[in-house]
Design a protein around this motif. Structure first.
Motif, PDB file in Angstrom:
ATOM      1  N   GLY A 175       2.748 -23.413 -43.358  1.00  0.00           N
ATOM      2  CA  GLY A 175       3.751 -23.713 -42.332  1.00  0.00           C
ATOM      3  C   GLY A 175       5.161 -23.362 -42.795  1.00  0.00           C
ATOM      4  N   GLU A 176       6.116 -23.711 -41.938  1.00  0.00           N
ATOM      5  CA  GLU A 176       7.518 -23.351 -42.154  1.00  0.00           C
ATOM      6  C   GLU A 176       8.017 -23.645 -43.570  1.00  0.00           C
ATOM      7  OE1 GLU A 176      11.629 -24.478 -39.911  1.00  0.00           O
ATOM      8  OE2 GLU A 176       9.739 -24.929 -38.853  1.00  0.00           O
ATOM      9  N   ARG A 177       7.716 -24.872 -44.062  1.00  0.00           N
ATOM     10  CA  ARG A 177       8.206 -25.229 -45.394  1.00  0.00           C
ATOM     11  C   ARG A 177       7.066 -25.163 -46.429  1.00  0.00           C
ATOM     12  NH1 ARG A 177       8.264 -31.407 -45.776  1.00  0.00           N
ATOM     13  NH2 ARG A 177       6.518 -31.991 -44.457  1.00  0.00           N
ATOM     14  N   LYS A 226       3.034 -19.256 -47.888  1.00  0.00           N
ATOM     15  CA  LYS A 226       3.087 -18.442 -46.662  1.00  0.00           C
ATOM     16  C   LYS A 226       2.572 -17.015 -46.896  1.00  0.00           C
ATOM     17  CE  LYS A 226       7.433 -19.684 -45.633  1.00  0.00           C
ATOM     18  NZ  LYS A 226       7.675 -21.047 -46.133  1.00  0.00           N
TER      19      LYS A 226
END
Lengths: 205, 205
Positions: free
Chosen positions: A147-149, A153
């Motif tokens: 996810g975003e944080r 990734k």
């Protein structure tokens, strides 16, 4: 994924009675195994007639399904805490390990979890429930990691899946350690658990 | 730690018969659980009369004890291979993971191992046998890690114990993963298992 339970006039009283049955059944399953524990025994342990129990649960399977569902809700609320905590994700997950060790080496939980997993190897309905719960946990973990944080990734899908499987094997495997080593140094485990999990939470070198 | 077995005139035939009983019993325990499987069923599955079985095993407990003993011998022969291999120890242990994944995610072995561990939570005799076997495995692993060519000679006793516990939790935990995720990508597991185990085999930074 709600276990089928009958409706009652007083929902709070019904909930209390259901809990009473679940606790008694959990104790019976631990002592005698799922196969070994009959409704008669559960009824005796719960201090309720078998007929009364059947008002709340249609069968022994319905009881173990409710126990699995309760465990799942506990796990999912943990993931919710991780998701809502605004701090650094790796730190949050590493800090969560203290609690994971306690929960997975607790003798009472442990015996029942092993019993459910063992029964899952034979009973398709129970296997399906355990698998649904595990799928949801893997999905929540995956969303955290990519996810975003998230710290991963850039990792491939296959690598992420492998990381999650090995993290879950490690934490789940703690269930076995207390059975196999009664002198287990529970707090000492963190000396090695933290670096091993950290390896799985950060990009490989 | 030899399970008590009776003496017979023809040792080879006796051994073959014992194996026949062990295989049949393992199958019954997997299908019905240790509690659920009776001597009558084991006798039917083995194609031998119950009286004949009692010539080789005094009880159902004696049968599961023999199964545990057989598993232990397999594990210890693995450690012997590691000990006798003159190569780099970390490489040898990492290379051994391919085989560990296969053995711990094999459906047949898995169901029986979970059944034994689950029974160990209730049956003190079985718990003791499993614990003796685990103590021996930990000791052999410890000797490899801190021995002459071991990578962790400088680590404290507490740290070594924690490392071994977490490695064993990770490998043992694979038993649970196939039950919980039927779509498990077994070969993919190694992508994450190798770095995690490597972290536990080398000094922490």
């Amino acid at each position: 994924m709600k276990a089928k339970t009958k409706r009652h006039a007083d929902p709070e009283l019904a909930q209390a009675r259901r809990n009473q049955v679940l606790c008694a059944a959990a104790e019976c399953f631990k002592r005698k195994g799922y196969h070994g524990a009959g409704m008669a025994e559960i009824s005796k342990m719960a201090g309720m007639s078998a007929g009364h129990i059947y008002n709340y649960f249609a069968s022994k399977d319905a009881i173990i399904e409710s126990i699995i569902q309760r465990d799942m809700e506990e796990t999912l609320s943990l993931f919710q805490e991780f998701e809502e905590n605004p701090g650094d994700l790796v730190t949050i997950l590493i800090d969560g390990l203290d609690d994971a060790v306690v929960r997975h080496t607790d003798m009472d939980n442990k015996a029942l979890s092993l019993e459910m997993l063992s029964e899952g190897a034979r009973n398709e309905k129970i296997a399906t429930l355990l698998q649904q719960s595990d799928t949801e946990s893997r999905e929540r973990m995956r969303n955290l990691l990519v996810g975003e944080r998230g710290p991963l990734k850039a990792s491939s899908e296959r690598e992420i899946n492998a990381r999650i499987e090995i993290m879950f094997a490690m934490i789940g495997g703690l269930l076995l350690r207390k059975t196999l080593n009664p002198n287990l140094d529970k707090e000492g485990l963190l000396i090695a658990l933290r670096p091993a999990i950290k390896t799985l939470l950060l990009p490989f070198e």
